[in-house]
Write a protein that holds these residues in place. Sequence first.
Motif, PDB file in Angstrom:
ATOM      1  N   LEU A 117       0.813  -1.208   0.000  1.00 18.43           N
ATOM      2  CA  LEU A 117       0.000   0.000   0.000  1.00 18.43           C
ATOM      3  C   LEU A 117       0.849   1.261   0.000  1.00 18.43           C
ATOM      4  CD1 LEU A 117      -2.933   0.960   0.081  1.00 18.43           C
ATOM      5  CD2 LEU A 117      -2.804   0.935   2.575  1.00 18.43           C
ATOM      6  N   THR A 118       1.961   1.247   0.729  1.00 15.57           N
ATOM      7  CA  THR A 118       2.808   2.436   0.812  1.00 15.57           C
ATOM      8  C   THR A 118       3.812   2.538  -0.332  1.00 15.57           C
ATOM      9  OG1 THR A 118       4.386   1.250   2.230  1.00 15.57           O
ATOM     10  CG2 THR A 118       2.610   2.496   3.319  1.00 15.57           C
ATOM     11  N   ALA A 120       3.379   3.378  -3.237  1.00 16.00           N
ATOM     12  CA  ALA A 120       3.136   4.594  -4.027  1.00 16.00           C
ATOM     13  C   ALA A 120       3.973   5.762  -3.509  1.00 16.00           C
ATOM     14  CB  ALA A 120       1.653   4.956  -3.981  1.00 16.00           C
ATOM     15  N   CYS A 137       3.198   0.901 -11.413  1.00 15.43           N
ATOM     16  CA  CYS A 137       1.850   1.108 -10.875  1.00 15.43           C
ATOM     17  C   CYS A 137       0.794   0.598 -11.852  1.00 15.43           C
ATOM     18  CB  CYS A 137       1.630   2.593 -10.573  1.00 15.43           C
ATOM     19  SG  CYS A 137      -0.027   2.994  -9.960  1.00 15.43           S
ATOM     20  N   ILE A 482      -6.638  -4.077   0.191  1.00 14.36           N
ATOM     21  CA  ILE A 482      -5.959  -2.888  -0.316  1.00 14.36           C
ATOM     22  C   ILE A 482      -6.176  -2.647  -1.805  1.00 14.36           C
ATOM     23  CG2 ILE A 482      -4.166  -3.098   1.437  1.00 14.36           C
ATOM     24  CD1 ILE A 482      -2.308  -4.128  -0.782  1.00 14.36           C
ATOM     25  N   TYR A 486      -5.479   0.992  -3.137  1.00 13.49           N
ATOM     26  CA  TYR A 486      -4.318   1.199  -4.015  1.00 13.49           C
ATOM     27  C   TYR A 486      -4.745   1.780  -5.355  1.00 13.49           C
ATOM     28  CZ  TYR A 486      -0.022   0.226  -6.600  1.00 13.49           C
ATOM     29  OH  TYR A 486       1.117   0.351  -7.363  1.00 13.49           O
ATOM     30  N   ALA A 490      -2.616   5.182  -5.401  1.00 13.68           N
ATOM     31  CA  ALA A 490      -1.412   5.168  -6.233  1.00 13.68           C
ATOM     32  C   ALA A 490      -1.489   6.137  -7.411  1.00 13.68           C
ATOM     33  CB  ALA A 490      -1.138   3.748  -6.727  1.00 13.68           C
TER      34      ALA A 490
END
Length: 613
Positions: A117-118, A120, A137, A482, A486, A490
């Motif tokens: 999730l992080t 991005a 992405c 997520i 996301y 993102a």
Amino acid sequence: MTPPACDVSQLSVCDLNPSLEKIHEKEQAWDTDRPAPIRGMYRQSSTQAEPRQFAKRQSSVDAVKEWWRRRSSSVKYDMESGRKMTWVEAYTGRIAKPAHAYLRWNLVFTFIILLMLTSAFWLPFIPVVGSASLEICLGVLIILHLLWLAGMINAMRYTHRLIAHKKKREQRDVESPRNDHLRHLVGICLYKEPIQLMVDTVESIAVQPMASEKISVVVGMEAGTPDRFEKQLELQRVFGKRFERFMVTTHPKGLPGDIAGKCSNINYAMRTTVKVLREDKNYPKFDKEESTQLLITTGDCDSIFGEGYFEALEEDFIKTPEQKRDHTVWQSPLFYAINLHNSPFFVRVTGLLRAFFMMGYLIPWNINTMSIFSLTLELYEAGGYTHPGYQMEDIIALIRWSLSVRRQCTIRSIPVATLSGPTSGHSYVNEWYEWARQIRRWTIGAAEVFHYFAVKARSLPFFSAIWFSAKFIFYYGFLLCIGQIYGILAPIVTPLMMPLSMNGSSDGPLVSSQLFTYITLGFLGLSYLEMAGVFIINRVAEQTFPDGRRDDTPHWRSFFHWIGSVPTILMYCLVELFAFLEVTVRGKSVCSHSASKKDQLVAQPNQGKVYPI
């Protein structure tokens, strides 16, 4: 003559005309002199729980055994035949292995989720690959949508099977083979749910062909069930003579190693019932040496079994090669459509999604069973029935049984639609609360099951364990937790992080930031197209619902529900993410059963429950 209904938790046959006063007197007498449970007193085995001889605790062990014997001695004779009932020892707990409250394998699950999730935020700052963050992405989003497409194909395939089987059954000129060597034992649990829900569920079993000849039913109640005595008598009055055997058990409080929930309740009910059946000389033998096969089926109190469920189960059981039957679990596609038209948009969308996910992923990918499923007694006992120390009986079931046979168990679909009820509340705010609480419970249960699997995975072949863990993490971590977050986070964050990275450019080597924005907006439109497919599949499948039931939501309201479907998935993901973080911080103490309310699922005239959408 059909044996009378009885409470096998009392290990005896019921009186001819039991009164509430007598039952209350017996329960009070039993509870007042009951010794405190001793942790670690009994060891659980595959078929029985035998007393373990501890020198220092022998006197306490004898006290508990004597209490159970006195509890069983109140009624000793069959009220119709006069036959003396033999003693059957009740399940009285298990040894709970010591476990760390915080250092658990669900931390790895949470780490993988947060890492994804992080990404991005931190991916643009990684040397070499940071300049291709936009392309990475897009690649992740493409994979997620391709997996949605795979789920859509699977769901359409299973829907076609439901329709084809329904037509085949309606056009059948002769009755199905009797298969007299097959017997069924169905277990249903009841806690605080309305008694009418249980009556509707058991009624859907009672109307099955040959229910009075081949199907036995046990209703497992908790000791703390409100109005338990009245509910027990009502069930005995309505169903006492409509099955081959009909029994009611009461799961005692405080058994060693048990936590409150369906797992411990059904574990107690099934263990006790199987022992009673084995002691019943009038019941067909189902040992391995005999030809009779007992099939176990579990369900929820808010479930409606499809027409011909047990016929279809027997038909597929016969088709399954004998060497595969003891590692096969049969699952019926489940639709959360009971009174669904009375639900607000987020509850209805979640119900439609859960049916889609079952046919799209859970069954074809052999991830886990859900609510209503069947298996052989041999596999059920080899896996130690269900684990009374966990809350999610259906999620942990397939893992537990796979570990017992040291190979991945297979889920086979029964082409009969079954119904279940969504969460419900008495007001819009209460609906929201119950909806979120149910999602939280599912998520915490999945996290606990992942820990159980990680601890026991060495019993499986290496590649089978890796493949199952990948499927489990994808479904409960990426798809349900997520994926939607996301897909929105993102596309916004990654282009903002690109100019701040070492590369200093907002464009990727293949995709510019402007093109990236257009593509991600297209993915958002694709999400709505996928949700339209979910709505259509559920609508088409309605023709296979039992008793001609339908989701009576009008089309104009369904349109607004479709508009709110993507925000609903986003809210669902946020609740799941919060639940994963909660179990990470609070540890095992948060892993307890908190059943959602089902009161509003009972059909009520002039209910007066109107929602904006």
